[in-house]
Design a protein around this motif. Structure first.
Motif, PDB file in Angstrom:
ATOM      1  N   GLU A  21      10.679  20.860   7.534  1.00  0.00           N
ATOM      2  CA  GLU A  21      11.528  21.800   8.261  1.00  0.00           C
ATOM      3  C   GLU A  21      10.739  22.456   9.395  1.00  0.00           C
ATOM      4  O   GLU A  21       9.627  22.954   9.205  1.00  0.00           O
ATOM      5  CB  GLU A  21      12.044  22.880   7.309  1.00  0.00           C
ATOM      6  N   GLY A  22      11.314  22.420  10.595  1.00  0.00           N
ATOM      7  CA  GLY A  22      10.697  23.067  11.744  1.00  0.00           C
ATOM      8  C   GLY A  22       9.643  22.249  12.451  1.00  0.00           C
ATOM      9  O   GLY A  22       9.041  22.723  13.425  1.00  0.00           O
ATOM     10  N   ALA A  23       9.425  21.013  11.999  1.00  0.00           N
ATOM     11  CA  ALA A  23       8.408  20.175  12.634  1.00  0.00           C
ATOM     12  C   ALA A  23       8.913  19.614  13.955  1.00  0.00           C
ATOM     13  O   ALA A  23      10.114  19.472  14.183  1.00  0.00           O
ATOM     14  CB  ALA A  23       7.998  19.040  11.714  1.00  0.00           C
ATOM     15  N   ILE A  24       7.965  19.274  14.833  1.00  0.00           N
ATOM     16  CA  ILE A  24       8.294  18.617  16.092  1.00  0.00           C
ATOM     17  C   ILE A  24       7.995  17.130  15.968  1.00  0.00           C
ATOM     18  O   ILE A  24       7.632  16.632  14.894  1.00  0.00           O
ATOM     19  CB  ILE A  24       7.523  19.244  17.267  1.00  0.00           C
TER      20      ILE A  24
ATOM     21  N   ALA B 239       0.843  -1.200   0.000  1.00  0.00           N
ATOM     22  CA  ALA B 239       0.000   0.000   0.000  1.00  0.00           C
ATOM     23  C   ALA B 239       0.877   1.248   0.000  1.00  0.00           C
ATOM     24  O   ALA B 239       1.913   1.291   0.673  1.00  0.00           O
ATOM     25  CB  ALA B 239      -0.908   0.008   1.220  1.00  0.00           C
ATOM     26  N   PRO B 240       0.482   2.283  -0.732  1.00  0.00           N
ATOM     27  CA  PRO B 240       1.233   3.542  -0.681  1.00  0.00           C
ATOM     28  C   PRO B 240       1.347   4.043   0.754  1.00  0.00           C
ATOM     29  O   PRO B 240       0.363   4.067   1.496  1.00  0.00           O
ATOM     30  CB  PRO B 240       0.390   4.499  -1.536  1.00  0.00           C
ATOM     31  N   THR B 241       2.555   4.434   1.144  1.00  0.00           N
ATOM     32  CA  THR B 241       2.816   4.847   2.525  1.00  0.00           C
ATOM     33  C   THR B 241       3.535   6.182   2.532  1.00  0.00           C
ATOM     34  O   THR B 241       4.528   6.366   1.833  1.00  0.00           O
ATOM     35  CB  THR B 241       3.670   3.798   3.257  1.00  0.00           C
ATOM     36  N   LEU B 242       3.018   7.116   3.333  1.00  0.00           N
ATOM     37  CA  LEU B 242       3.672   8.401   3.546  1.00  0.00           C
ATOM     38  C   LEU B 242       4.282   8.405   4.937  1.00  0.00           C
ATOM     39  O   LEU B 242       3.586   8.183   5.932  1.00  0.00           O
ATOM     40  CB  LEU B 242       2.662   9.551   3.419  1.00  0.00           C
ATOM     41  N   VAL B 243       5.588   8.654   5.011  1.00  0.00           N
ATOM     42  CA  VAL B 243       6.293   8.779   6.284  1.00  0.00           C
ATOM     43  C   VAL B 243       6.665  10.247   6.463  1.00  0.00           C
ATOM     44  O   VAL B 243       7.462  10.796   5.692  1.00  0.00           O
ATOM     45  CB  VAL B 243       7.548   7.895   6.330  1.00  0.00           C
ATOM     46  N   LEU B 244       6.070  10.891   7.460  1.00  0.00           N
ATOM     47  CA  LEU B 244       6.357  12.278   7.785  1.00  0.00           C
ATOM     48  C   LEU B 244       7.281  12.345   9.000  1.00  0.00           C
ATOM     49  O   LEU B 244       7.124  11.576   9.950  1.00  0.00           O
ATOM     50  CB  LEU B 244       5.075  13.045   8.100  1.00  0.00           C
ATOM     51  N   SER B 245       8.223  13.274   8.965  1.00  0.00           N
ATOM     52  CA  SER B 245       9.091  13.480  10.120  1.00  0.00           C
ATOM     53  C   SER B 245       9.564  14.920  10.117  1.00  0.00           C
ATOM     54  O   SER B 245       9.382  15.665   9.146  1.00  0.00           O
ATOM     55  CB  SER B 245      10.297  12.541  10.078  1.00  0.00           C
ATOM     56  N   SER B 246      10.182  15.308  11.213  1.00  0.00           N
ATOM     57  CA  SER B 246      10.870  16.586  11.245  1.00  0.00           C
ATOM     58  C   SER B 246      12.112  16.509  10.356  1.00  0.00           C
ATOM     59  O   SER B 246      12.606  15.418  10.044  1.00  0.00           O
ATOM     60  CB  SER B 246      11.274  16.926  12.680  1.00  0.00           C
ATOM     61  N   ALA B 247      12.630  17.660   9.975  1.00  0.00           N
ATOM     62  CA  ALA B 247      13.877  17.681   9.212  1.00  0.00           C
ATOM     63  C   ALA B 247      15.078  17.398  10.103  1.00  0.00           C
ATOM     64  O   ALA B 247      16.110  16.920   9.624  1.00  0.00           O
ATOM     65  CB  ALA B 247      14.049  19.022   8.511  1.00  0.00           C
TER      66      ALA B 247
END
Length: 333
Positions: A289-292, A240-248
């Motif tokens: 950028e700038g994410a927690i 399945a398509p997966t999006l992984v989000l994180s801080s920079a």
């Protein structure tokens, strides 16, 4: 199929809640809790979200973002967390992450069989971002259309020796012989204070369910997490398509309000990006950028960027036919 009548949740009358009874464990009765937000204009699809460690679901903005796009939003407070925590229980403790599969199974049944959704996106944050793909690997649900993983816990952060074979063996042995032994650690309250409205943050949530000082970590629970890491590192082969989000960026120096509001001060984002491809064959990894640590609780301009990324990814890989009807997101303040 219409949703069955449910009780109003603490988040407000448009959020509905139900308790899921589970088999007892050695500490006694066990429950999980499913929170639902129905959209004004449903598209027949749904999202199931699972929270992280020392956490519970209070992310109304995230839920409304999905509902605005027609998705029925469901959030699961796992056993011994948040709404599901009972007085006789050790908060968050399980000996195997697979114990959570029972409540995810029952939530999934409610979403797909009872409520009739045939396309479901699975969402997870931090430890939930590890548990969710492990469940998908085991169950392979036909209704799954995609996954969104927000700062998933993919490896043990900290000094290299913590990931050594000797450390893994020690955790395995101690987790078997003394599972309830607490692991000494120093926890700053800076991250929690940066989030909570009473301490200068933006968000209002129950500090007894998500305490500023986090929760104790027990060897048996850490053994369960490390076993989950080993399965992930071997490859989960999820298509399945997966999006992984994180801080920079991560920050593990002296914590300040600025570091806590512009970095991930909980997990190592380089590890997240390193192991993201182990989830499956179709993974998009984006650093904001700038994410927690909890990306969707970042400052408003950062959240706007994160939701824009999510919107474009959703249009490209999941909702192509609905791409022309997209509209911009303005974070609440």
């Amino acid at each position: 199929m219409p949703l069955v009548p449910l009780q109003a949740d603490i988040l407000g009358p448009d959020f509905r809640v139900e308790t899921i009874s589970l088999p007892p464990d050695p500490e006694g009765p066990v429950v999980a809790t499913l929170v639902t937000l129905a959209p004004d204009r449903p598209n027949g699809r749904a999202v199931l979200h699972v929270h992280g460690f020392a956490d519970y679901f209070f992310h109304t903005e995230y839920a409304r973002w999905w509902a605005d796009r027609g998705y029925t939003f469901y959030a699961l407070d796992l056993r011994k967390y948040g709404r599901s925590l009972r007085d006789h229980q050790t908060p968050h403790y399980v000996a195997d992450l697979g114990e959570y599969f029972a409540e995810i199974d029952l939530a999934w049944w409610r979403i797909t069989q009872r409520d009739g959704h045939r396309e479901v996106i699975a969402s997870g944050h931090s430890t939930g971002g590890l548990t969710v793909p492990l469940w998908v690997r085991e169950r392979r649900p036909t209704e799954l259309t995609a996954m969104v993983l927000n700062s998933p816990w993919f490896d043990m952060q900290g000094a290299a020796w913590l990931r050594s074979p000797a450390a893994r063996l020690a955790i395995e042995r101690l987790g078997t012989s003394r599972p309830m032994q607490e692991i000494p650690r120093k926890v700053s309250t800076v991250y929690g204070r940066a989030l909570h409205r009473e301490h200068g943050g933006e968000w209002d949530y129950d500090l007894t369910w998500k305490p500023l000082e986090s929760r104790p970590v027990y060897v048996g629970w850490l053994r369960a997490v490390r076993r989950g890491h080993a399965l992930l590192h071997a490859g989960l082969d999820i298509d399945a398509p997966t999006l992984v989000l994180s801080s920079a960026r991560s920050w593990f120096g002296e914590q300040t309000d600025e570091s806590a509001t512009t970095h991930d001060i909980v997990l190592d984002v380089e590890q997240i990006r390193h192991w993201a491809s182990s989830v499956g064959r179709h993974v998009t990894s984006i650093a904001i950028e700038g994410a927690i640590h909890d990306v969707v609780l970042s400052r408003p301009p950062v959240r706007e960027e994160a939701y824009d990324v999510l919107d474009r990814w959703l249009a490209a890989w999941v909702d192509r036919e609905a791409a022309t009807s997209r509209h911009g997101f303005q974070p609440t303040t």
